[in-house]
Design a protein around this motif. Structure first.
Motif, PDB file in Angstrom:
ATOM      1  N   SER A 159       0.930  -0.972   0.295  1.00 58.11           N
ATOM      2  CA  SER A 159       0.123  -0.281   0.138  1.00 58.11           C
ATOM      3  C   SER A 159       0.890   1.195   0.098  1.00 58.11           C
ATOM      4  CB  SER A 159      -0.980   0.320   1.845  1.00 58.11           C
ATOM      5  OG  SER A 159      -1.940   1.116   1.222  1.00 58.11           O
ATOM      6  N   GLN A 160       1.830   1.130   0.963  1.00 56.31           N
ATOM      7  CA  GLN A 160       2.568   2.515   1.222  1.00 56.31           C
ATOM      8  C   GLN A 160       3.363   2.730  -0.419  1.00 56.31           C
ATOM      9  OE1 GLN A 160       3.122   5.097   3.362  1.00 56.31           O
ATOM     10  NE2 GLN A 160       1.518   3.880   3.814  1.00 56.31           N
ATOM     11  N   ALA A 161       4.022   1.570  -0.572  1.00 58.42           N
ATOM     12  CA  ALA A 161       4.583   1.750  -2.412  1.00 58.42           C
ATOM     13  C   ALA A 161       3.715   2.535  -3.480  1.00 58.42           C
ATOM     14  CB  ALA A 161       5.124   0.060  -3.072  1.00 58.42           C
ATOM     15  N   ALA A 162       1.924   1.942  -3.211  1.00 62.09           N
ATOM     16  CA  ALA A 162       1.448   2.561  -4.093  1.00 62.09           C
ATOM     17  C   ALA A 162       1.315   3.787  -4.805  1.00 62.09           C
ATOM     18  CB  ALA A 162       0.484   1.511  -4.279  1.00 62.09           C
ATOM     19  N   ILE A 163       0.605   4.252  -2.787  1.00 64.57           N
ATOM     20  CA  ILE A 163       0.973   5.940  -2.872  1.00 64.57           C
ATOM     21  C   ILE A 163       2.148   6.182  -3.160  1.00 64.57           C
ATOM     22  CG2 ILE A 163       0.969   7.238  -0.359  1.00 64.57           C
ATOM     23  CD1 ILE A 163      -1.115   5.104   0.569  1.00 64.57           C
TER      24      ILE A 163
END
Length: 216
Positions: free
Chosen positions: A34-38
């Motif tokens: 999720s953090q990578a996507a953001i």
């Protein structure tokens, strides 16, 4: 790589500690994706980011990404849900005698504006977040994440206040107010030229809510 359901010998029952470790690793993988996507969508723009790039950023395979999320919108929304789950955990860990709204403010600040994050947002980053949140493809996933987050927070509030999350309206109402307050604070802090960091805005918002929203 993400843990799988086959990380113990076939036919060998998992112990509670193994199950707990496996679930924790799965949760950590969800957060990392999720953090990578953001991070990628904020820096490069929604249309310029692929699932392959997100998986590579998180150092996992595309297959692992697909095991957790249907697409990048769901992956991004997962961070909000995870953060609100931690707000509920923090709330339950606060001192029992602390007033509810003080405890909620501290729990929210711990997750949305932890110590060391007091400086205003970088304008480029803030603009990237605004553009990402305006993406129509993300709207539906945010709504679903908010609904789940509100339900989970209401359960934590009910435990904290000795109320029933099914029969009593109070925990649901408080959870809804917290969700709205967080949303207003985040939006306010992301405005172009905003001078105050998110933590300061959250403190103002929760002070006003706790005071009963008196007229200015």
């Amino acid at each position: 790589m993400a843990p799988t359901d086959e990380d113990h010998a076939p036919g060998t029952p998992s112990t509670p500690s193994q199950q707990g470790l496996r679930e924790r690793k799965k949760r950590e993988t969800r957060v990392a994706l999720s953090q990578a996507a953001i991070r990628l969508c904020v820096l490069h723009g929604w249309a310029n980011v692929t699932v392959d790039q997100i998986a590579a950023e998180a150092n996992v395979s595309v297959r692992t990404f697909r095991n957790y999320f249907a697409g990048k919108a769901e992956a991004i929304a997962a961070s909000h849900l995870e953060r609100m789950l931690r707000v509920g955990d923090d709330l339950l860990a606060r001192p029992a005698g602390e007033p509810l709204w003080d405890a909620l403010l501290h729990a929210v600040l711990n997750q949305f504006a932890p110590p060391g994050s007091s400086s205003p947002q970088n304008e480029r980053w803030a603009e990237g977040v605004r553009l990402m949140l305006a993406e129509p493809a993300l709207a539906g996933e945010i709504v679903k994440a908010n609904a789940t987050a509100q339900q989970e927070l209401a359960t934590a509030i009910a435990r904290r206040t000795g109320t029933d999350p099914e029969r009593d309206v109070y925990p649901k109402l408080v959870a809804a107010v917290v969700g709205a307050a967080n949303g207003v604070a985040v939006e306010h802090s992301l405005r172009p030229g905003a001078a105050q960091p998110l933590g300061a805005v959250l403190a103002q918002v929760f002070d006003q809510v706790a005071a009963g929203l008196p007229a200015p």
